[in-house]
Design a protein around this motif. Structure first.
Motif, PDB file in Angstrom:
ATOM      1  N   ALA A 163      -0.731   5.032   9.678  1.00  0.00           N
ATOM      2  CA  ALA A 163       0.600   4.473   9.191  1.00  0.00           C
ATOM      3  C   ALA A 163       1.244   5.531   7.999  1.00  0.00           C
ATOM      4  CB  ALA A 163       0.480   3.230   8.646  1.00  0.00           C
ATOM      5  N   SER A 164       2.217   6.068   8.604  1.00  0.00           N
ATOM      6  CA  SER A 164       2.999   6.998   7.231  1.00  0.00           C
ATOM      7  C   SER A 164       4.525   6.700   7.586  1.00  0.00           C
ATOM      8  CB  SER A 164       2.651   8.345   7.546  1.00  0.00           C
ATOM      9  OG  SER A 164       3.117   9.312   6.706  1.00  0.00           O
ATOM     10  N   SER A 165       4.900   7.098   6.441  1.00  0.00           N
ATOM     11  CA  SER A 165       6.835   7.307   6.578  1.00  0.00           C
ATOM     12  C   SER A 165       6.954   8.384   5.441  1.00  0.00           C
ATOM     13  CB  SER A 165       7.024   5.838   6.152  1.00  0.00           C
ATOM     14  OG  SER A 165       6.879   5.713   4.936  1.00  0.00           O
ATOM     15  N   ASP A 166       8.475   7.956   5.305  1.00  0.00           N
ATOM     16  CA  ASP A 166       8.886   9.212   4.598  1.00  0.00           C
ATOM     17  C   ASP A 166       9.404   8.498   3.175  1.00  0.00           C
ATOM     18  OD1 ASP A 166      10.970   7.470   5.512  1.00  0.00           O
ATOM     19  OD2 ASP A 166      12.563   9.079   5.654  1.00  0.00           O
ATOM     20  N   HIS A 167       8.795   7.228   3.030  1.00  0.00           N
ATOM     21  CA  HIS A 167       9.192   6.617   1.770  1.00  0.00           C
ATOM     22  C   HIS A 167       7.744   6.185   1.247  1.00  0.00           C
ATOM     23  CE1 HIS A 167      13.290   6.529   2.086  1.00  0.00           C
ATOM     24  NE2 HIS A 167      13.293   5.981   3.454  1.00  0.00           N
ATOM     25  N   GLN A 168       7.492   6.744  -0.372  1.00  0.00           N
ATOM     26  CA  GLN A 168       6.161   6.423  -0.695  1.00  0.00           C
ATOM     27  C   GLN A 168       6.231   4.820  -0.875  1.00  0.00           C
ATOM     28  OE1 GLN A 168       3.695   8.394  -1.709  1.00  0.00           O
ATOM     29  NE2 GLN A 168       2.633   6.617  -2.006  1.00  0.00           N
ATOM     30  N   GLY A 169       4.946   4.126  -0.659  1.00  0.00           N
ATOM     31  CA  GLY A 169       4.742   2.877  -0.650  1.00  0.00           C
ATOM     32  C   GLY A 169       5.157   2.125   0.646  1.00  0.00           C
ATOM     33  N   GLN A 182      -7.103  -3.791   4.572  1.00  0.00           N
ATOM     34  CA  GLN A 182      -7.405  -2.605   3.905  1.00  0.00           C
ATOM     35  C   GLN A 182      -5.853  -2.098   3.740  1.00  0.00           C
ATOM     36  OE1 GLN A 182      -9.955   0.911   4.834  1.00  0.00           O
ATOM     37  NE2 GLN A 182     -10.963  -0.229   6.161  1.00  0.00           N
ATOM     38  N   THR A 183      -5.439  -1.151   2.796  1.00  0.00           N
ATOM     39  CA  THR A 183      -4.076  -1.143   2.329  1.00  0.00           C
ATOM     40  C   THR A 183      -3.635   0.384   2.585  1.00  0.00           C
ATOM     41  OG1 THR A 183      -3.911  -3.242   1.102  1.00  0.00           O
ATOM     42  CG2 THR A 183      -2.115  -1.476   0.846  1.00  0.00           C
ATOM     43  N   LEU A 184      -2.527   0.755   3.158  1.00  0.00           N
ATOM     44  CA  LEU A 184      -2.041   2.122   3.211  1.00  0.00           C
ATOM     45  C   LEU A 184      -0.611   1.908   2.440  1.00  0.00           C
ATOM     46  CD1 LEU A 184      -2.728   3.611   6.505  1.00  0.00           C
ATOM     47  CD2 LEU A 184      -3.830   4.314   4.390  1.00  0.00           C
ATOM     48  N   ASN A 185      -0.400   3.220   1.568  1.00  0.00           N
ATOM     49  CA  ASN A 185       0.891   2.915   0.682  1.00  0.00           C
ATOM     50  C   ASN A 185       1.853   4.271   1.305  1.00  0.00           C
ATOM     51  OD1 ASN A 185       0.405   0.868  -0.977  1.00  0.00           O
ATOM     52  ND2 ASN A 185      -0.929   2.242  -2.248  1.00  0.00           N
ATOM     53  N   GLY A 186       1.502   4.806   2.420  1.00  0.00           N
ATOM     54  CA  GLY A 186       2.539   5.582   3.203  1.00  0.00           C
ATOM     55  C   GLY A 186       2.817   6.994   2.514  1.00  0.00           C
ATOM     56  N   ALA A 187       2.007   7.698   2.134  1.00  0.00           N
ATOM     57  CA  ALA A 187       2.256   8.991   1.722  1.00  0.00           C
ATOM     58  C   ALA A 187       2.818   9.813   2.674  1.00  0.00           C
ATOM     59  CB  ALA A 187       1.013   9.726   1.287  1.00  0.00           C
ATOM     60  N   ALA A 188       4.241  10.387   2.448  1.00  0.00           N
ATOM     61  CA  ALA A 188       4.864  10.880   3.626  1.00  0.00           C
ATOM     62  C   ALA A 188       4.090  12.291   3.752  1.00  0.00           C
ATOM     63  CB  ALA A 188       6.187  11.306   2.959  1.00  0.00           C
ATOM     64  N   GLY A 189       4.159  12.726   4.867  1.00  0.00           N
ATOM     65  CA  GLY A 189       3.984  14.108   5.413  1.00  0.00           C
ATOM     66  C   GLY A 189       2.312  14.526   5.308  1.00  0.00           C
ATOM     67  N   ALA A 190       1.405  13.382   5.218  1.00  0.00           N
ATOM     68  CA  ALA A 190       0.036  13.597   5.204  1.00  0.00           C
ATOM     69  C   ALA A 190      -0.395  13.906   6.510  1.00  0.00           C
ATOM     70  CB  ALA A 190      -0.608  12.287   4.395  1.00  0.00           C
ATOM     71  N   ASN A 191      -1.655  14.169   6.535  1.00  0.00           N
ATOM     72  CA  ASN A 191      -2.220  14.584   8.001  1.00  0.00           C
ATOM     73  C   ASN A 191      -3.288  13.945   8.206  1.00  0.00           C
ATOM     74  OD1 ASN A 191      -2.184  16.044  10.162  1.00  0.00           O
ATOM     75  ND2 ASN A 191      -3.250  17.788   9.228  1.00  0.00           N
TER      76      ASN A 191
END
Length: 266
Positions: A163-169, A182-191
């Motif tokens: 789960a990722s996006s172009d907006h932090q959080g 568990q939580t993901l905070n959407g760091a953009a562009g991670a791999n």
């Protein structure tokens, strides 16, 4: 050296005993190596959300190969959320080796209202640049759900959620089979980094062979889901059988060495 005929085999001399002794550890090492390789070459179930041929305006974003796990050439199932509600396809899936995942289906789809296709800042990676999700129009605490059905009841699995996006959080708070949040905070562009854009759950399918995924929003309220990878974990009994096989091989070769020493004394 003195040669002997042994049954219908080729001529042998008194040195094969030493050769067999030397080959035993190599044989055992090869067996163990094959066990390790097989454990890292599991057939996977890979699902990409909204990354197929419908991911306009940037064209086909269908993904293949490795992500959080896997290898070059792995096949993915490309799912598309039509009309902000109906996920297609829900059956007819394949495993990462291209074989039919007979009986596996996607069910219990609820509270997804975004059929977003492309995240401009992370294009170039078909999974991380495509997603489905839910907007603030769905209450933060109301879960968006998805179930992978048709698995082995009581089977153990490693479940990777991407789960990722172009907006932090903007990521999501995930729970599997009603627990293990568990939580993901959407760091953009991670791999495919654990804890950044990827989560790993060790999960057991329920008595119906289902794995239930629920996602609620972080404080930003938006939530996204890019991809899912599912890896079956060998049961302890499987490893026990492999270990027993190794012991049988070692025992038979040791017995053969003993007979060879008796036939060809030094």
């Amino acid at each position: 050296m003195i040669s002997h005929e042994v049954g219908n085999s080729f001529p042998r001399n008194i040195t094969p005993t030493l050769h067999m002794k030397l080959s035993l550890p190599k044989l055992c090492a090869a067996f163990v190596f094959s066990m390790v390789i097989s454990s890292h070459a599991q057939v996977l179930l890979n699902f990409q959300l909204n990354g197929g041929i419908y991911s306009s305006p940037n064209g086909d974003q269908s993904y293949s190969g490795a992500a959080a796990i896997g290898q070059v050439g792995d096949v993915w199932n490309h799912l598309t959320l039509y009309d902000r509600s109906a996920l297609t396809p829900t059956t007819g899936f394949v495993y990462s080796d291209g074989s039919a995942a007979t009986g596996v289906s996607i069910t219990n789809l609820a509270n997804w209202d975004l059929s977003g296709a492309i995240i401009p800042s992370v294009t170039g990676n078909g999974i991380l640049s495509s997603y489905m999700g839910a907007s603030p129009s769905i209450a933060e605490s109301t879960p968006s759900t998805l179930t992978i059905a048709g698995l082995t009841p009581g089977g153990s699995y490693n479940l990777y959620i991407i789960a990722s996006s172009d907006h932090q959080g903007v990521g999501g708070i995930f729970s599997v089979n009603g627990s293990a949040t568990q939580t993901l905070n959407g760091a953009a562009g991670a791999n495919f980094t654990l804890g950044v854009d990827t989560l790993l759950f060790s999960v057991v399918a329920d008595i119906n062979g289902n794995i239930n995924i629920a996602e609620t929003a972080t404080s930003v309220q938006y939530r996204v889901l890019n991809g899912i990878q599912l890896e079956a974990v060998p049961e302890p009994s499987t490893w026990a059988l492999l270990g027993l096989g190794a012991m049988v091989i070692i025992g038979r070769i040791s017995l053969r060495n003993r007979h060879a020493r008796m036939q060809f004394p030094a």
